[in-house]
Design a protein around this motif. Sequence first.
Motif, PDB file in Angstrom:
ATOM      1  N   ILE A   1       0.844  -1.204   0.000  1.00 50.81           N
ATOM      2  CA  ILE A   1       0.000   0.000   0.000  1.00 50.81           C
ATOM      3  C   ILE A   1       0.875   1.249   0.000  1.00 50.81           C
ATOM      4  O   ILE A   1       0.610   2.209  -0.718  1.00 50.81           O
ATOM      5  N   VAL A   2       1.938   1.237   0.798  1.00 47.13           N
ATOM      6  CA  VAL A   2       2.838   2.387   0.876  1.00 47.13           C
ATOM      7  C   VAL A   2       3.624   2.553  -0.416  1.00 47.13           C
ATOM      8  O   VAL A   2       3.839   3.674  -0.899  1.00 47.13           O
TER       9      VAL A   2
ATOM     10  N   ASN B   1       5.409  10.810   2.061  1.00 44.93           N
ATOM     11  CA  ASN B   1       6.702  10.825   1.373  1.00 44.93           C
ATOM     12  C   ASN B   1       7.798  10.287   2.283  1.00 44.93           C
ATOM     13  O   ASN B   1       8.739   9.626   1.815  1.00 44.93           O
ATOM     14  N   HIS B   2       7.687  10.575   3.573  1.00 44.55           N
ATOM     15  CA  HIS B   2       8.637   9.983   4.523  1.00 44.55           C
ATOM     16  C   HIS B   2       8.475   8.462   4.547  1.00 44.55           C
ATOM     17  O   HIS B   2       9.477   7.727   4.530  1.00 44.55           O
ATOM     18  N   GLU B   3       7.240   7.999   4.561  1.00 48.93           N
ATOM     19  CA  GLU B   3       6.988   6.552   4.600  1.00 48.93           C
ATOM     20  C   GLU B   3       7.443   5.876   3.308  1.00 48.93           C
ATOM     21  O   GLU B   3       7.957   4.751   3.332  1.00 48.93           O
TER      22      GLU B   3
ATOM     23  N   TRP C   1      13.323   3.379   5.443  1.00 44.87           N
ATOM     24  CA  TRP C   1      13.422   1.963   5.835  1.00 44.87           C
ATOM     25  C   TRP C   1      13.630   1.026   4.636  1.00 44.87           C
ATOM     26  O   TRP C   1      13.226  -0.138   4.651  1.00 44.87           O
ATOM     27  N   GLY C   2      14.230   1.537   3.574  1.00 39.39           N
ATOM     28  CA  GLY C   2      14.431   0.732   2.372  1.00 39.39           C
ATOM     29  C   GLY C   2      13.333   0.897   1.344  1.00 39.39           C
ATOM     30  O   GLY C   2      13.457   0.402   0.211  1.00 39.39           O
ATOM     31  N   ASN C   3      12.241   1.594   1.684  1.00 41.15           N
ATOM     32  CA  ASN C   3      11.192   1.881   0.702  1.00 41.15           C
ATOM     33  C   ASN C   3      11.742   2.878  -0.325  1.00 41.15           C
ATOM     34  O   ASN C   3      12.458   3.809   0.032  1.00 41.15           O
ATOM     35  N   ASN C   4      11.395   2.691  -1.582  1.00 48.34           N
ATOM     36  CA  ASN C   4      11.954   3.555  -2.627  1.00 48.34           C
ATOM     37  C   ASN C   4      10.892   4.005  -3.628  1.00 48.34           C
ATOM     38  O   ASN C   4      11.167   4.121  -4.820  1.00 48.34           O
ATOM     39  N   ALA C   5       9.685   4.271  -3.175  1.00 52.07           N
ATOM     40  CA  ALA C   5       8.632   4.752  -4.065  1.00 52.07           C
ATOM     41  C   ALA C   5       8.860   6.232  -4.387  1.00 52.07           C
ATOM     42  O   ALA C   5       9.568   6.938  -3.670  1.00 52.07           O
TER      43      ALA C   5
END
Length: 337
Positions: free
Chosen positions: A261-262, A306-308, A312-316
């Motif tokens: 979802i993120v 945008n922070h989420e 933590w390795g998220n790259n959207a």
Amino acid sequence: MMDFFNDYRKLYLSALSLFVLLTILVAIMPAISNQNNNSPLPTEEVLSDAALAGKALYVANGCVACHTQQVRNLDMDKMWGKRPSIAADYASEHRTDLWRNTATLMGTERTGPDLTDIGNRQPSAEWNLLHLYQPRAVVAESIMPAYPWLFEEKAELEEGDVEIPVPDVFRKGVKGRIVATQDALNLVAYLQSLKQAQLPEAIVAPEFLYKREEKLKAATAGVDDLGLDGVALYAANCQSCHQANGEGLKGAFPPLKGSQIVLDDNPEVLIDVVMNGYDARAEFASMPAIGTNMKLSAAEVAAIINHERTSWGNNARKVSVEEVQKIMDLLKQTAKK
């Protein structure tokens, strides 16, 4: 004159009279004036029977020693409420009974956070119950004592039982189901009732003193968050459940790290969850409508997601304020239908 100082009766009566006079002038008359010249705000909600019982438990367990219920007229208090507290916020409070004057619980020290608007900041019953059972399960750095006596262990759930989603690491050998007692439910009902009442439209909300300079709005629509601090906004609104590392709590709150979802290129579902909450899968507690409850702007929502989406390795990709605003407007239109 010497006769006056040598006569203990005159000294005693004079001191007593002065004390009574000062009590009337300094305490009683101002209290009567406040009582006559202030009334509750029309938007204030009356406490339910459960919340009243919870208020008594709040007093009995000494919560007022560490938590205030007063938003001071200082810029640093903006995180506790949308406006400074006013006399009308306390006008509906009365003595508990003849012997106990626990009408207002404004407190004097913030060892823990202010609770004036906690019903909006953290309306989740599951979170509040878990926080009472073991505060460090949701806030690792918390120094608040645990209140396990407000819960009981059962081998099997009965009808009407409210089970607490306690992560395995905090169960400490408990093999059965951890269930909230009525006292725990009442205390949470009181905490959820603590919401700063909205001022009537005719009254302008007072501004906080020492107000920081507002950040200028971006001249172009492509700016992602208008310079707002997404880390701080996440910490204030999301971190208590999803944790600073974005990994959530197993069996309680879902992770944002690696969440589809993120990471989805279309942020519509993510913004919908932030604004309107989400009734999660059975293994997780339901999420309240944080964005709506806290009246988050499109810029604030953009900063948070945008922070989420980049931590933590998220790259959207980052989402612009304009895109967030369009989705928020669409969600509002859909809700009206």
